[in-house]
Write a protein that holds these residues in place. Structure first.
Motif, mmCIF file in Angstrom:
data_model
loop_
_atom_site.group_PDB
_atom_site.id
_atom_site.type_symbol
_atom_site.label_atom_id
_atom_site.label_comp_id
_atom_site.label_asym_id
_atom_site.label_seq_id
_atom_site.Cartn_x
_atom_site.Cartn_y
_atom_site.Cartn_z
ATOM 1 N N THR A 69 0.730 -1.371 -0.030
ATOM 2 C CA THR A 69 0.120 -0.029 -0.060
ATOM 3 C C THR A 69 1.002 1.288 0.084
ATOM 4 O OG1 THR A 69 -0.032 0.181 2.453
ATOM 5 C CG2 THR A 69 -2.021 -1.017 1.415
ATOM 6 N N ILE A 70 2.220 1.073 0.373
ATOM 7 C CA ILE A 70 3.101 2.216 0.178
ATOM 8 C C ILE A 70 4.270 2.075 -0.785
ATOM 9 C CG2 ILE A 70 2.458 2.918 2.678
ATOM 10 C CD1 ILE A 70 5.324 1.870 3.238
ATOM 11 N N TYR A 71 3.856 1.227 -1.859
ATOM 12 C CA TYR A 71 4.919 0.989 -3.031
ATOM 13 C C TYR A 71 6.005 2.083 -3.316
ATOM 14 C CZ TYR A 71 6.891 -1.420 -6.779
ATOM 15 O OH TYR A 71 7.870 -2.297 -7.748
ATOM 16 N N GLU A 72 5.283 3.418 -3.620
ATOM 17 C CA GLU A 72 6.057 4.442 -3.951
ATOM 18 C C GLU A 72 6.981 4.963 -2.851
ATOM 19 O OE1 GLU A 72 6.481 5.662 -7.082
ATOM 20 O OE2 GLU A 72 5.259 4.052 -7.589
ATOM 21 N N ASN A 73 6.770 4.669 -1.580
ATOM 22 C CA ASN A 73 7.518 5.085 -0.398
ATOM 23 C C ASN A 73 8.119 3.976 0.424
ATOM 24 O OD1 ASN A 73 5.211 7.101 -0.683
ATOM 25 N ND2 ASN A 73 6.946 8.062 0.001
ATOM 26 N N ARG A 74 8.175 2.837 -0.266
ATOM 27 C CA ARG A 74 8.660 1.481 0.363
ATOM 28 C C ARG A 74 10.048 1.479 0.692
ATOM 29 N NH1 ARG A 74 9.141 0.933 -4.950
ATOM 30 N NH2 ARG A 74 10.362 -0.415 -5.993
ATOM 31 N N PRO A 75 10.511 0.672 1.868
ATOM 32 C CA PRO A 75 11.861 0.821 2.191
ATOM 33 C C PRO A 75 12.899 0.312 1.021
ATOM 34 C CG PRO A 75 10.543 -0.337 3.842
ATOM 35 C CD PRO A 75 9.574 0.141 2.716
ATOM 36 N N LEU A 76 14.000 0.976 1.383
ATOM 37 C CA LEU A 76 15.323 0.561 0.254
ATOM 38 C C LEU A 76 15.397 -1.175 0.132
ATOM 39 C CD1 LEU A 76 17.731 1.478 -1.441
ATOM 40 C CD2 LEU A 76 19.186 1.276 0.610
ATOM 41 N N ILE A 77 15.482 -1.822 1.310
ATOM 42 C CA ILE A 77 15.386 -3.227 1.268
ATOM 43 C C ILE A 77 14.318 -3.682 0.388
ATOM 44 C CG2 ILE A 77 15.304 -5.341 2.626
ATOM 45 C CD1 ILE A 77 16.638 -3.800 4.736
ATOM 46 N N CYS A 78 13.287 -3.321 0.332
ATOM 47 C CA CYS A 78 12.120 -3.777 -0.443
ATOM 48 C C CYS A 78 12.392 -3.324 -1.909
ATOM 49 C CB CYS A 78 10.751 -3.263 0.002
ATOM 50 S SG CYS A 78 10.384 -3.642 1.748
ATOM 51 N N ARG A 79 12.865 -2.301 -1.917
ATOM 52 C CA ARG A 79 13.086 -1.937 -3.533
ATOM 53 C C ARG A 79 14.205 -2.655 -4.144
ATOM 54 N NH1 ARG A 79 11.712 3.738 -4.388
ATOM 55 N NH2 ARG A 79 10.498 4.455 -2.342
#
Length: 98
Positions: A69-79
């Protein structure tokens, strides 16, 4: 009589087609990406991590769609976590018995 066979490649795993197995991992927040405060928790050592629900799933995961739900603001690790790569497939195997 010989019949030619073709080996089909397994479908590519993408964030849109996965089962969100990576959303069960602990995610440390090591950079500021704009994660909303309500999704931030503090771990036992005082570090910021993504909040997880009682069952271990990331609090930012939409349970209906299995999308962030926060894909645009996801954490670096998730990116940096690559869908279909070794770590992804390892988590899928653990949770989905693939």
């Amino acid at each position: 009589m010989n019949i030619a066979t073709t080996t089909l490649d397994e479908p590519k795993k993408t964030c849109a087609t996965c089962q969100a197995c990576c959303c069960r991992l602990e995610v440390m927040l090591i950079t500021d990406t704009g994660v909303p405060e309500r999704y931030i928790d503090i771990d036992a050592w005082g570090g910021e991590v993504m909040a997880r629900l009682d069952d271990g799933w990331c609090a930012a995961l939409d349970r209906e769609t299995l999308l962030c739900t926060i894909y645009e603001n996801r954490p670096l690790i998730c990116r940096e976590f690559e869908a279909g790569e070794y770590e992804c497939l390892s988590e899928r195997k653990k949770y989905l018995n693939e």
